[in-house]
Design an enzyme around this catalytic site. Structure first.
Site, short mmCIF file in Angstrom:
data_model
loop_
_atom_site.label_atom_id
_atom_site.label_comp_id
_atom_site.label_asym_id
_atom_site.label_seq_id
_atom_site.Cartn_x
_atom_site.Cartn_y
_atom_site.Cartn_z
N ASP A 63 23.07 1.74 34.44
CA ASP A 63 23.69 1.48 33.14
C ASP A 63 25.05 2.15 32.94
O ASP A 63 25.66 1.98 31.89
CB ASP A 63 22.75 1.89 31.99
N TYR A 90 16.44 10.62 31.79
CA TYR A 90 16.02 10.87 33.18
C TYR A 90 15.26 12.18 33.17
O TYR A 90 15.76 13.18 32.64
CB TYR A 90 17.23 11.03 34.10
N ARG A 108 22.94 4.97 24.89
CA ARG A 108 23.20 3.62 25.36
C ARG A 108 23.69 2.73 24.22
O ARG A 108 23.77 3.16 23.07
CB ARG A 108 21.89 3.04 25.94
N PRO A 160 20.82 8.68 40.96
CA PRO A 160 21.64 8.10 39.89
C PRO A 160 22.24 9.16 38.97
O PRO A 160 22.87 8.80 37.97
CB PRO A 160 20.64 7.20 39.14
P1 FAD Z 1 20.73 -4.51 43.13
O1 FAD Z 1 21.18 -4.24 41.77
O2 FAD Z 1 19.51 -3.89 43.63
O3 FAD Z 1 20.79 -6.05 43.37
C1 FAD Z 1 20.24 -6.67 44.50
C2 FAD Z 1 19.89 -8.11 44.15
O4 FAD Z 1 19.48 -8.75 45.34
C3 FAD Z 1 18.75 -8.23 43.16
O5 FAD Z 1 19.09 -9.12 42.12
C4 FAD Z 1 17.59 -8.75 44.01
O6 FAD Z 1 16.73 -9.62 43.28
C5 FAD Z 1 18.32 -9.49 45.09
N1 FAD Z 1 17.56 -9.59 46.35
C6 FAD Z 1 16.94 -8.60 47.01
N2 FAD Z 1 16.40 -9.06 48.15
C7 FAD Z 1 16.69 -10.37 48.22
C8 FAD Z 1 16.41 -11.40 49.15
N3 FAD Z 1 15.71 -11.15 50.26
N4 FAD Z 1 16.86 -12.65 48.89
C9 FAD Z 1 17.56 -12.91 47.75
N5 FAD Z 1 17.86 -11.98 46.84
C10 FAD Z 1 17.44 -10.71 47.07
N6 FAD Z 1 20.62 3.16 39.13
C11 FAD Z 1 20.92 4.04 38.18
O7 FAD Z 1 22.10 4.43 38.09
N7 FAD Z 1 19.97 4.47 37.31
C12 FAD Z 1 18.68 4.05 37.38
O8 FAD Z 1 17.82 4.47 36.62
C13 FAD Z 1 18.34 3.12 38.35
N8 FAD Z 1 17.11 2.64 38.45
C14 FAD Z 1 16.83 1.68 39.36
C15 FAD Z 1 15.56 1.14 39.38
C16 FAD Z 1 15.25 0.13 40.27
C17 FAD Z 1 13.86 -0.45 40.24
C18 FAD Z 1 16.24 -0.35 41.17
C19 FAD Z 1 15.91 -1.46 42.13
C20 FAD Z 1 17.50 0.21 41.15
C21 FAD Z 1 17.81 1.23 40.25
N9 FAD Z 1 19.07 1.81 40.20
C22 FAD Z 1 19.37 2.69 39.24
C23 FAD Z 1 20.10 1.48 41.19
C24 FAD Z 1 21.09 0.50 40.69
O9 FAD Z 1 20.42 -0.54 40.05
C25 FAD Z 1 21.90 0.05 41.88
O10 FAD Z 1 22.63 1.16 42.40
C26 FAD Z 1 22.87 -1.03 41.60
O11 FAD Z 1 22.29 -2.04 40.87
C27 FAD Z 1 23.39 -1.54 42.93
O12 FAD Z 1 23.77 -2.86 42.86
P2 FAD Z 1 23.47 -3.88 44.04
O13 FAD Z 1 24.04 -5.16 43.57
O14 FAD Z 1 23.93 -3.31 45.32
O15 FAD Z 1 21.90 -3.96 44.17
#
Ligand code: FAD
Length: 612
Positions: A50, A246, A238, A335
């Site tokens: 966030d 956290y 927020r 995070p």
């Molecule tokens: P993500 O946001 O993880 O996006 C990945 C996307 O790929 C998702 O939409 C997923 O559905 C999709 N995907 C995955 N595998 C496949 C596949 N095989 N085929 C098609 N699509 C796929 N960060 C914080 O700062 N604070 C927090 O409290 C926090 N909590 C989190 C809790 C969870 C459950 C998760 C998963 C992440 C959390 N994070 C948190 C981390 C934060 O969300 C990420 O650092 C950030 O979103 C990174 O962005 P990204 O696009 O790399 O990955």
């Protein structure tokens, strides 16, 4: 009977989180044929990351997305620190500005839930006709290495089979480039056999999002880091009235339940079987915050999770510059410093203009090497910072009885020393063909490899105050910023400049300088009143391709430094040339990466592969 079809696209993105969407949005705006798929049937409603850091806001501004972010998000300007007192409860130790980055254009953090940030990209992409294809996941990917370096209009070396999870249908997509943006458990990364280097830590944290908090805690609308005798927590205000907390978990029963439900091989916790819920996490937070109170109005929690922290970086970020991984797929960390989403979007911002320029045929494909060079180094720095920060965060506070604990001074020092890093503002890319570190410093306090900072100027034609940073749009073009002293000095520098720009024009596609660059001119002057603004129409046309491209800049001191600064399409400084030594320097810089024009071939074969 499942159906199978075959199609082509320039870029295929797997995963529509912040990293994938940033990449898709930018590529669509740059006119690249792009598709993005996600296995989730619906967009993210709540939870996950966030925090938006100052540099990310500057990047949003460069894509025209900042206004909505600021309208919807909450701003954090102050960080408060609480520590144990003599009564065994907590008291305020300090309040400081949340962001320590003197040149930040937006010196605060914005908090908005990840789903709302993703919606900003999705709505803007829709205007370019691109939408996320949901409930779709890859089942196989392959790369034809023999043609990986052939950049031909009809060359699609990446093949991905996608399964529609609604109806089971398969589609074979032939792509020029594939981007794996599929998060920490990346299928793309695993299927390429790319290892994650680093360790899983022992720290276990819980997160609760409270929609209607009821609290007498004085810093409930500031970021608050609370070290108590009962553990550590961080309060994050927020959007609306929402609050995220956290909580460090070291309660034996909670940890036992988590350990019992943790998958040994991938570290994932099965949340459905946990004997812990958001109420338990709030209970821990309440103990830490005592004597202050915090309740969830109506007993409602918008979202919650528990997790352990892995501090890891992928061993490589690309395979033959045809398949890339971005975001959590190539780095994971705690995070606490609010970096996850920012680092992830930063990867994509760094990568997409390079992909676009290579696919459009105007830069050497080797420019794509700089993605791993720049972003892997950054990810490694992030992990080493995270190690220090997470340790201090999770450490017990120093008290009279526990002298080995973490003191407030130690914590604050790290918090502020690394302000430039956590805000994203202080990041500096290493030298390469696009970041020429030969002459690194400008008297404007600007350094090669860093992002171009904010600088006020006045637009000559209509005396409108503006900021140079706002002129650096992410439109895929290099910006040539020409700073000239005045008529006399200018006549000498202008001659050399026109020869240099002529060379760059000859190297540009269709001999069009403005396909590759935008020239912006700044002339020394006060610009204080309309009378002080120069007569802009008397300047040569090459410096004012449009009335909006010429400005007056007030000198910082008595001395004014005429120079040319080249800013890369992502806003980072690529070259600084004092105007007395312009000769060959500008054209040499561009010839280092602009694709050589060949007479006969329509297809470029990069070095290292035999053309036969
Ligand atoms: P993500 O946001 O993880 O996006 C990945 C996307 O790929 C998702 O939409 C997923 O559905 C999709 N995907 C995955 N595998 C496949 C596949 N095989 N085929 C098609 N699509 C796929 N960060 C914080 O700062 N604070 C927090 O409290 C926090 N909590 C989190 C809790 C969870 C459950 C998760 C998963 C992440 C959390 N994070 C948190 C981390 C934060 O969300 C990420 O650092 C950030 O979103 C990174 O962005 P990204 O696009 O790399 O990955």
């Amino acid at each position: 009977q499942n159906q199978s079809v075959e199609s082509t696209t320039d870029v295929l993105i797997i995963g529509a989180g912040p990293a994938g969407l940033m990449a898709c949005h930018a590529l669509a705006k740059l006119g690249i044929r792009v598709r993005i798929v996600d296995k989730r049937p619906e967009k993210l409603i709540a939870g996950q990351a966030d925090g938006i850091q100052p540099r990310t806001m500057e990047i949003f501004q460069s894509y025209g997305l900042l206004e909505r972010l600021l309208k919807e998000g909450n701003q954090i300007h102050t960080a408060a620190f609480y520590n144990p007192n003599a009564h065994g409860t907590i008291e305020l130790t300090d309040r400081v500005p949340d962001v320590t980055a003197p040149t930040a254009r937006y010196p605060f953090e914005v908090t908005l839930h990840q789903g709302a940030i993703e919606a900003i990209f999705m709505d803007s992409m829709a205007a370019s006709g691109v939408e996320v294809e949901r409930h779709v996941a890859p089942v196989s990917i392959s790369l034809d290495e023999a043609v990986a370096r052939v950049y031909d209009k009809e060359c699609y070396p990446v093949k991905a089979s996608l399964r529609n999870l609604f109806n089971g249908n398969l589609e074979v997509v032939n792509a020029k480039i594939l981007i794996g943006a599929d998060g920490a458990h990346s299928w793309v990364r695993k299927s390429l056999g790319i290892a994650m280097e680093g360790e899983q830590t022992d720290y276990v944290w819980g997160v609760i999002d409270i929609a209607e908090p009821e609290s007498d805690f004085p810093d409930i609308r500031n970021k608050a880091v609370v070290h108590s005798n009962h553990g550590t927590c961080m309060v994050i205000p927020r959007e609306g009235d929402k609050v995220r907390v956290y909580i460090q978990l070291d309660d034996g029963a909670v940890l036992q339940s988590i350990a019992a439900n943790k998958n040994k091989s991938n570290g994932r916790i099965d949340m459905t079987k946990l004997a812990v819920g958001p109420e338990d996490l709030l209970c821990v937070a309440q103990k830490i915050l005592h004597p202050y109170t915090l309740r969830a109005g109506g007993g409602k929690f918008e979202w919650w999770t528990v997790y352990t922290i892995g501090q890891r970086v992928a061993s490589q970020f690309s395979v033959h510059n045809r398949i890339f991984i971005v975001g959590d797929a190539c780095h994971t960390h705690s995070p606490k410093a609010g970096q996850g989403m920012n680092a992830s979007m930063g990867d994509s911002h760094n990568l997409v203009w390079k992909i676009s320029a290579v696919l459009n045929g105007w830069v050497d494909p080797d420019v794509l090497d700089t993605y791993e060079l720049e972003r892997r180094k950054y990810a490694q720095d992030l992990i080493s910072f995270d190690r220090k920060f997470a340790k201090l965060f999770s450490g017990k506070p120093r008290t009279e009885q526990y002298q080995d604990g973490v003191s407030h001074e130690e914590f604050l020092q790290i918090f502020q020393t690394f302000g430039g890093f956590t805000s994203g503002i202080g990041m500096r890319y290493l030298g390469s063909t696009i970041t020429d570190a030969d002459h690194t410093n400008s008297t404007r306090g600007i350094k090669v490899g860093e992002r171009f900072p904010p600088r006020p100027v006045v637009r000559a034609a209509d005396s409108r105050p503006m900021d140079i940073q706002d002129l650096l749009h992410s439109d895929g073009r290099f910006k040539v910023l020409v700073f000239l002293e005045g008529e006399k000095e200018a006549t000498i520098a202008l001659e050399a400049l026109s020869i240099e720009l002529e060379h760059v024009t000859r190297m540009s596609p269709a001999n069009n300088l403005f396909a590759v660059t935008e020239v912006l001119t700044f002339i020394a002057g006060t610009g204080d009143s309309p009378r002080d603004v120069l007569n802009w129409t008397s300047w040569p046309l090459m410096l004012r391709s449009h009335w909006s491209k010429i400005f007056v800049e007030k000198p910082d001191g008595a001395e004014y430094s005429p120079e040319v600064i080249v800013v890369r399409p992502d806003g980072y400084i690529g070259k600084i040339i004092p105007s007395h030594s312009l000769e060959s320097q500008l054209s040499n810089y561009f010839s280092g990466f602009l694709r050589k024009k060949t007479q006969k071939s329509t297809c470029y074969i990069g070095p290292g592969l035999d053309q036969s």
